[in-house]
Design an enzyme around this catalytic site. Structure first.
Site, PDB file in Angstrom:
ATOM      1  CD  GLU A  46      31.015  48.631  45.990  1.00 33.44           C
ATOM      2  OE1 GLU A  46      31.066  49.533  45.012  1.00 33.44           O
ATOM      3  OE2 GLU A  46      31.569  48.185  46.798  1.00 33.44           O
ATOM      4  CE  LYS A 123      34.830  46.166  47.252  1.00 35.27           C
ATOM      5  NZ  LYS A 123      34.518  47.560  47.126  1.00 35.27           N
ATOM      6  CB  CYS A 168      33.177  47.435  43.394  1.00 38.59           C
ATOM      7  SG  CYS A 168      33.956  48.884  42.696  1.00 38.59           S
TER       8      CYS A 168
HETATM    9  N1  CDT Z   1      33.622  50.518  45.116  1.00 40.09           N
HETATM   10  C1  CDT Z   1      34.849  50.290  44.784  1.00 40.09           C
HETATM   11  O1  CDT Z   1      35.548  48.954  45.043  1.00 40.09           O
HETATM   12  N2  CDT Z   1      35.737  51.092  43.994  1.00 40.09           N
HETATM   13  C2  CDT Z   1      37.059  51.024  43.535  1.00 40.09           C
HETATM   14  C3  CDT Z   1      37.688  52.196  43.505  1.00 40.09           C
HETATM   15  C4  CDT Z   1      39.063  52.289  43.747  1.00 40.09           C
HETATM   16  S1  CDT Z   1      39.935  53.587  43.633  1.00 40.09           S
HETATM   17  C5  CDT Z   1      40.323  54.144  45.409  1.00 40.09           C
HETATM   18  C6  CDT Z   1      37.099  50.099  42.232  1.00 40.09           C
HETATM   19  O2  CDT Z   1      38.017  49.170  42.101  1.00 40.09           O
HETATM   20  O3  CDT Z   1      36.506  50.549  41.200  1.00 40.09           O
END
Ligand code: CDT
Length: 309
Positions: A46, A123, A168
């Site tokens: 990502e 996303k 993600c």
């Molecule tokens: N980049 C991304 O989506 N990261 C999220 C972090 C969540 S904490 C606010 C994840 O789900 O890994």
């Protein structure tokens, strides 16, 4: 057998000051390594071209725009497209997209072996918050900088199979995998930037985070009889630590390979897309077993509600 050799190309940290040209050179090094091991497809993380900028609170629109790509490919990324086409290798990677009509998305594209953009995903599940939050150990401002994706969860025929993408936080939502499962997806690719501790003060630590990461991916793969390839941006970006955990899951939910460490590196694995057939024709033969008359709440209701007294 329908074998696809996949390179899961993890990127180590990208500091705020590191330019796209340097990052693209790192990506080409990983692509070269994966191609030398026979990769048909190389998956990058990502927001692969920059640091994970949503951790920084910004108000200046020119500064915000500097993190977004206004066209793809552009001059900085063209060498990656050229290298992939030279190797006859498909690639997928994430980047911040600003559209010609001024919309902002956290996007992934799939570039086929001929260098054509064969798939695009924006996303859907944006984690974090949109305003500065004193209660957090650090900021996670995806809701500030991106709009929720407007393309749904499309799948596309390429490389002799059916492929889909998510990004993600999407991996934590069973709906993500099920919507692609209902389109017979055979391989889901995704990149992630996951802080190794929760931004809410007193939140969970890295072991729990890695556990939830593997749990979500293994469940998504098994319950939809699909391969899953998940690729990290990892390590310490300007003192903000991102966990590793680049891995490949087979359609039975087994992790078939996991890359150790938090540096640039490639995990190469040959995946037989026909291994998805057993699950899709037996326990997860959706047409025979799903009972959609009981699933209405999934699309009627967003948040949980208490049952009536
Ligand atoms: N980049 C991304 O989506 N990261 C999220 C972090 C969540 S904490 C606010 C994840 O789900 O890994």
């Amino acid at each position: 057998m329908r074998n696809i050799t996949v390179g899961a190309a993890q990127l180590g940290p990208i500091q705020k000051a590191e330019g796209r040209q340097n990052v693209v050179a790192r990506m080409i090094t990983l692509l070269d390594e994966a191609a030398s091991k026979g990769a048909d497809l190389v998956v990058f993380p990502e927001l692969a071209l920059t640091t994970f900028f949503p951790r920084w609170y910004m108000t200046d629109s020119a500064e915000i725009d500097s993190w977004f790509e206004k066209e793809m490919p552009n001059a900085a990324v063209q060498p990656l497209f050229d290298a992939a086409r030279k190797h006859g290798c498909a690639i997928t990677f994430g980047f911040a997209e600003k559209t010609p009509d001024g919309h902002y998305f956290n996007t992934s594209i799939f570039v086929d072996k001929e260098g054509n953009i064969a798939g695009k995903y924006r996303k859907v599940h944006l984690p974090g918050h949109s305003e500065w939050d004193d209660n957090r150990a650090f900021q996670h401002l995806e809701k500030r900088y991106f709009e929720p994706g407007d393309l749904g969860f499309p799948v596309y025929r390429t490389l002799g199979g059916i492929f889909g993408m998510c990004i993600c936080n999407d991996r934590r939502w069973p709906e993500t995998f099920r919507v692609m499962g209902l389109q017979n997806v055979e391989m889901v690719t995704l990149g992630f930037n996951t802080p190794s501790v929760n931004s809410e003060k007193g939140g969970e630590g890295i072991e729990q985070r890695l556990f939830h990461h593997r749990l979500s991916l293994q469940a998504g793969a098994y319950q939809n009889a699909t391969w899953v390839v998940a690729v990290a941006k990892a390590g310490s970006e300007d003192d903000h630590h991102l966990m590793g955990g680049t891995l490949i899951v087979d359609p039975n939910g087994h992790i078939v390979g996991e890359l150790p460490g938090e540096d640039d590196g490639v995990l190469v694995h040959t995946c037989d897309l026909d291994e998805t057939k057993f699950g899709k024709s037996t326990i997860f033969d959706f047409a025979r077993h799903r009972r959609i008359e009981h699933y209405g709440l999934i699309t009627e209701r967003t948040g949980a509600e208490e049952p009536a007294e």
